[in-house]
Design an enzyme around this catalytic site. Structure first.
Site, short mmCIF file in Angstrom:
data_model
loop_
_atom_site.label_atom_id
_atom_site.label_comp_id
_atom_site.label_asym_id
_atom_site.label_seq_id
_atom_site.Cartn_x
_atom_site.Cartn_y
_atom_site.Cartn_z
N GLN A 79 0.82 -1.20 0.00
CA GLN A 79 0.00 0.00 0.00
C GLN A 79 0.86 1.26 0.00
O GLN A 79 0.34 2.36 -0.12
CB GLN A 79 -0.91 0.01 1.23
CG GLN A 79 -1.86 -1.18 1.29
CD GLN A 79 -2.68 -1.26 2.57
OE1 GLN A 79 -2.83 -2.32 3.12
NE2 GLN A 79 -3.22 -0.14 3.04
N ARG A 109 -8.46 -0.80 8.33
CA ARG A 109 -9.53 0.08 7.86
C ARG A 109 -10.05 0.96 9.00
O ARG A 109 -11.25 1.09 9.20
CB ARG A 109 -10.67 -0.77 7.27
CG ARG A 109 -11.48 0.02 6.25
CD ARG A 109 -12.42 -0.84 5.45
NE ARG A 109 -13.12 0.02 4.48
CZ ARG A 109 -13.89 -0.42 3.50
NH1 ARG A 109 -14.07 -1.68 3.32
NH2 ARG A 109 -14.49 0.41 2.69
N CYS A 110 -9.12 1.53 9.77
CA CYS A 110 -9.59 2.28 10.93
C CYS A 110 -8.70 3.45 11.28
O CYS A 110 -8.78 3.97 12.39
CB CYS A 110 -9.69 1.38 12.14
SG CYS A 110 -8.11 1.03 12.87
N GLU A 113 -12.91 4.52 5.88
CA GLU A 113 -12.88 3.77 7.12
C GLU A 113 -14.04 4.05 8.07
O GLU A 113 -14.28 3.29 8.99
CB GLU A 113 -11.55 4.02 7.81
CG GLU A 113 -10.42 3.65 6.88
CD GLU A 113 -9.05 4.00 7.42
OE1 GLU A 113 -8.13 3.23 7.18
OE2 GLU A 113 -8.90 5.04 8.07
#
Lengths: 287, 788
Positions: B223, B373-374, B743
């Protein structure tokens, strides 16, 4: 996720397949849909030296009615069971159960014969077949023989099939009037094995139980019939008290183990709850 | 309704353009790392430890070397010769690449088998015989903190305990004082379970070292390709692989969610083997390896308290966290933020006193944890604040919606300074919750619930009104390994008015190829379909820190807008020159400059760009290109109001999510369809930890659910029909007023579901169950209370 090396055979006749079984003995495994066997091979839990693919063998893929029985070829896919008007018309339990087997991709490949021959109490058809009092046809070097379903499951992943035999057909009696059937399994998410599952087939005489078969999924090392529950309900009306008692008996008789799906106590309780609900549903369908 | 400034043909912000990337994805033409096949490529498989904690007595490779196709078996001792057996983590901890003497968690890499085919590598792996001396692992972080526990990281000189760090924020004395005097105090302990991103594509790479040119091309699922290039240079610089000799290429990625930020040992081993052999080496994890060995997320044990008045006014909160990092702190946080952005946990409520502290500890579990995802530990924080807010409402006897309405920060109070030091940029929390309540029919649901309760049926309504914190981040505070967390955009417009734009970020499914093009289209009026977006190749893209923590739109998206504005300024100059008027006499509308009062005198952006190459003013630089490195002045603070309705089967404990309404405020929306897709996916990943997912270990350190058979990833069947909507309060400091959305739903959904389930069980005195809340846990709680 890669199997160890193996030799692949794809015979075109049943005789050839049996011949290969005779030749390779317990080094060989039959490949039908492969959705139990291949994952086990990829994890190297199963390490057969020979795979005998029976998908090219003709005559094992039909569903027909004959002499008071429905005959289901061993290679009939779960998806075909799910959508067979003949099967689901006589026995809605097939619609109930196949819909809960894994996912559509698996049902397009997985076979009813494989589901039984795997001898796994977590599979759904063993309980269904116990409830239906089905018969299994095994074909070997000496020809075919018929095995009552109660004699078929013999132990943990062990069936009555001889090493040189292939399960070729399942036979189910055409039901008399006022017969109903139902199946449900509690699962953690879609495609999971059951927390507990119950299959019920019953015939009513007025409001009394004339005959009944109850099979349990994944709450015993070996696929099991809830015999005491069946005996208890025979000849009785389906009152709440009777249903509760039948559920209690099955909960006592099964032998689930504590795992990530829940405790032994939870599973026994779920057997009682689901049994009650499925007997009720089958009875509604019998009317 | 979203107002668009551009026509559909231009396709700027607000248009639901179909995703450009989907043309290849839906035709099976995506190009993932496992699609890469190079001449002479070798394949790697990894021998992993069956034990959570063991001494390695011996590694016998003789049988493996006899397997046809096996070329080599690499052990820690081999890497030690090149000082490549250890590597730094992003949090400046250390991690084994391959062990020389001890394994610290189950599934840890022990040796690598290199072969001429993937199959031979796997067979070789089976033939490597490792002799272990198992030791008793420490699996419980509380036990690990006990001073009598054996020290796990004996590799660290002088280390005398298993403690990693202590962190705190807020005013302790003042908080303690408020709590002491408070009329009402509620407290809850909770575990936010260890989970896994479980992306459909696992991790992998092809390391391709060219001995003749001393150049490494590293194709990998990352990523953050630029950061990885720098990390490789830092780890391998001493063997001659300096940064100009490294190219990292991140091809299409099948889901990242934070799990593809860290550097895993497999990457380093592949590089080392390629470096030594001069041949390309491919390593692709299988599903179990991915689930069992790659960085986990969450695993916070939290005690949260709330103090307030009997009338329901929140006055203070206190948080105490024990963070289980496993064998090493391999978090992917900004360097100065040990607990990520956990300090957003004071929530959406107007009070000025809070104190938070956290301790991190080593155990014999796989290292981590990543921000799944946070945006760096925000999920943990939001779960704590939203659960305790419900418990506070229960204690003071107020409806949880009403209590929230009474405590929300008011929209006119933004920018608002939080008790832990953040400056929330904008929001309208009242509007969000009101909209959610109307959408779901809150009042009639409460009536229905009362009727059901009278009949003994279990129905629950749960609310989560969360504030997110994304877009890391401003350079004064945010860096990773010292590199500031800006991000970048480079736009090159070709003479015919079509463009290529490159970014330091990397999409893993977010739709950057479409949304970035729309931002540039919005600013320059060049149709989005004429803007080709490229990311992931460090040789061509400008430097950036990558895509995670919902940072792409807040940082690289802003960079795109600013770079485009630089070009628009240049376009104005060229237009003035072409039209022979002064710049002030020109008026911009998307796609063209025209003369004020004489709209027929105009030049389109395409004409202007052509002139930049063919007829540019004397003294002006030719060409039409711009680059911008955007350093955000603040983070952005998306928010949401989520309401969930559940029905519970009292006898079986089965939970059905009947409805779920999600109202999000992510500021200005670039592509509504993509945002909706993001929200749907995020909500599904929100029900995952709430009801299904948790990595479970036994006391010997064995993972009990290391495959998808038992690690329960929810599917479409488990997902309710998601009902979505928006409130828009643009971020005042962001060039296009956007805040980021990737997110929010993952962060906001779990407490809404947990609160709904607890609301259903509340009449029976059941007020807390740790997530994931399973049918078995519900049944057990009801059984214990004698309800069934």
């Amino acid at each position: 996720m890669i199997a160890q090396p193996f030799q692949y055979e794809a015979p075109a006749t049943l005789q050839d397949a049996i011949g290969l079984l005779q030749k390779y003995g317990d080094e060989a495994k039959i490949l039908a849909g492969g959705h139990s066997l291949i994952p086990m091979m990829k994890l190297r839990f199963a390490t057969p030296g020979y795979l005998i693919d029976i998908n090219n063998i003709p005559g094992l893929s039909s569903i027909q009615e004959e002499n008071g029985f429905i005959r289901i070829g061993a290679l009939v896919r779960e998806a075909e069971v799910e959508h067979s008007a003949l099967l689901t018309g006589h026995y809605p339990i097939f619609a109930d159960s196949t819909r809960l087997i894994a996912d559509p991709q698996v049902r397009n490949m997985g076979t009813i014969g494989g589901n039984l021959a795997h001898g796994d109490a977590a599979n759904d058809h063993p309980a269904v077949m116990l409830a239906l009092r089905a018969r299994v046809v095994a074909t070997g070097p000496k020809g075919s023989r018929t095995i009552a379903i109660d004699d078929f499951f013999q132990g943990f992943y062990t069936t009555a099939l001889e090493p040189e035999e292939i399960l070729t057909e399942i036979q189910i009696p055409i039901p008399p009037g006022h017969t109903g059937s139902a199946y449900y399994k509690l699962e953690r998410k879609v495609g999971d094995y059951a927390i507990a599952g119950v299959a019920v087939v019953l015939t009513l005489d007025g409001n009394l139980v004339k005959s009944i078969g109850i099979g349990l999924t994944n709450v015993n090392p070996v696929p099991m019939r809830a015999s005491r529950s069946e005996e208890f309900l025979l000849g009785k009306p389906l009152t709440d008290e009777n249903l509760a008692q039948a559920g209690k008996l099955a909960a006592e008789d099964c032998s689930p183990s504590t795992d990530l799906r829940g405790s032994e106590e939870y599973k026994r309780d779920m057997v009682a709850v689901v049994l009650r609900r499925m007997v009720k549903l089958a009875a509604e369908r019998a009317k | 309704m979203i107002q668009c400034k551009t026509s559909k043909a231009i396709g700027g912000m607000g248009h639901s353009l179909k995703r450009k990337e989907d043309v290849r994805f839906i035709q099976g033409a995506g190009h993932y790392v496992d699609d890469i096949k190079l001449d002479g490529m070798l394949y790697m498989d990894i021998v992993r430890s069956p034990y959570a904690y063991a001494k390695i007595k011996n590694i016998d490779i003789s049988e493996a070397m006899k397997v046809p196709g096996v070329a080599a078996v690499v052990t820690g001792k081999d890497l030690e010769k090149y000082n490549l057996h250890w590597m730094p983590t992003l949090m400046s901890d250390t991690q084994m690449v391959l062990p020389t003497d001890t394994v610290m968690y189950q599934a840890q890499e022990v040796a690598a088998v290199i072969a001429t085919s993937r199959y031979a590598a796997r067979d070789g792996r089976e033939a490597v015989k490792v002799e272990y001396e198992p030791m008793k692992p420490i699996m419980d972080p509380y036990k690990s903190m006990d001073p009598s526990s054996p020290v796990l990281r004996t590799d660290k000189p002088g280390k005398s305990d298993n403690h990693i760090w202590h962190w705190e924020v807020g005013d302790k004395a003042k908080t303690d004082e408020v709590f002491k005097k408070a009329e009402v105090v509620v407290e809850q302990h909770m575990h936010i379970p260890r989970i896994h991103v479980a992306s459909i594509e696992t991790c992998g790479c092809v390391a391709d070292y060219d001995k003749i040119n001393n150049h490494l091309t590293m194709y990998m699922t990352t990523q953050a390709p630029h950061a990885i290039r720098t990390v490789i240079a830092l780890v391998a610089g001493h063997v001659g692989l300096t940064e100009e000799k490294i190219r990292v290429v991140s091809p299409d990625i099948g889901g990242g969610f934070g799990g593809k930020v860290p550097v895993y040992p497999g990457y380093v081993i592949a590089i080392a083997v390629s470096f030594l052999t001069g041949k390309p080496v491919k390593w692709i994890e299988d599903r179990s390896e991915n689930l069992q060995a790659d960085s986990f997320a969450r695993d916070y044990h939290i005690t949260v308290e709330m103090a307030g008045t009997k009338a329901g006014k929140i006055q203070a909160t206190r948080f105490k966290v024990l963070a289980d990092h496993g064998y090493t702190d391999a978090s992917a946080n900004p360097s100065k933020f040990h607990t990520g952005l956990f300090s957003i946990g004071t929530g959406s409520y107007d009070y000025d006193t809070a104190f938070m502290e956290a301790d991190a500890v080593y155990t014999n579990k796989p290292p981590g944890g990543v921000a799944y995802r946070c945006s760096f530990r925000v999920t943990e924080a939001v779960q704590a604040i939203e659960r305790i807010t419900d418990l506070f409402a229960l204690k003071v006897g107020k409806d949880p919606a009403q209590l929230r309405m009474e405590n929300f920060i008011k929209k006119e109070d933004f920018p608002w300074k939080s008790p832990t030091g953040w400056t929330y940029d904008s929001g309208d929390y009242h509007a969000g919750l009101k909209k959610a309540m109307e959408a779901i029919g809150y009042d009639s649901l409460r009536k229905e619930q009362a009727e059901k309760r009278a009949k003994g049926e279990l129905m629950g309504i749960g609310i989560s009104t969360f504030t997110e914190i994304v877009g890391a981040g401003p350079s004064k505070d945010f860096d990773i390994l010292g590199i500031k967390m800006f991000d970048s955009a480079e736009i090159r417009v070709h003479p015919t008015g079509k463009a290529i734009a490159r970014f330091g970020t990397k999409s893993q499914g977010q739709g950057h190829e479409t949304t970035y093009a729309q931002i540039i289209a919005e600013e320059l009026g060049i149709p989005a379909e004429n803007i080709h977006v490229e990311e992931g190749d460090t040789d061509t893209a400008p430097y950036g820190l990558g895509t995670y923590a919902s940072r792409s739109t807040p940082t690289a998206g802003a960079a795109a807008a600013v770079a485009a504005r630089k070009l628009r300024d240049k376009a104005r100059k060229i237009a003035a020159y072409l039209l022979e008027v002064s710049e002030e006499d020109l008026e911009w509308e998307p796609g063209k400059f025209s003369v004020k009062g004489a709209p027929e005198k105009a030049k389109t952006i395409q004409e202007i760009v052509f002139a930049a190459y063919t007829n540019h003013p004397q003294g002006m630089e030719a060409g039409f290109e711009a680059t911008h490195y955007y350093d955000p002045p603040n983070l952005t603070f998306p928010s949401g109001a989520y309401i969930c309705v559940v029905d519970i089967d009292k006898e079986t404990g089965q939970i059905k999510v009947r409805r779920f309404v999600a109202i999000d405020d992510c500021g200005h929306i670039i592509n509504p369809m993509i945002v909706q897709g993001q929200v749907h996916g995020g909500l599904t990943q929100g029900i995952a930890p709430a009801m299904y997912e948790e990595l479970i270990y036994d006391e010997d350190g064995n993972i009990l659910n290391g495959t998808f058979m038992d690690y329960l990833v929810p599917t479409a069947v488990e997902s309710p029909h998601w009902e979505t909507g928006h409130v828009v309060t643009p971020s005042p400091h962001h060039p296009i007023g956007a805040k980021g959305v990737g997110e929010s739903p993952t962060v906001g959904a779990p407490p809404a579901i947990a609160n709904a389930i607890m609301d259903a069980l509340s009449p029976y005195g059941i007020h807390h169950i740790d997530i994931p809340i399973t049918p078995f846990k519900v049944w057990k709680a009801l059984k214990e209370k004698g309800v069934i």
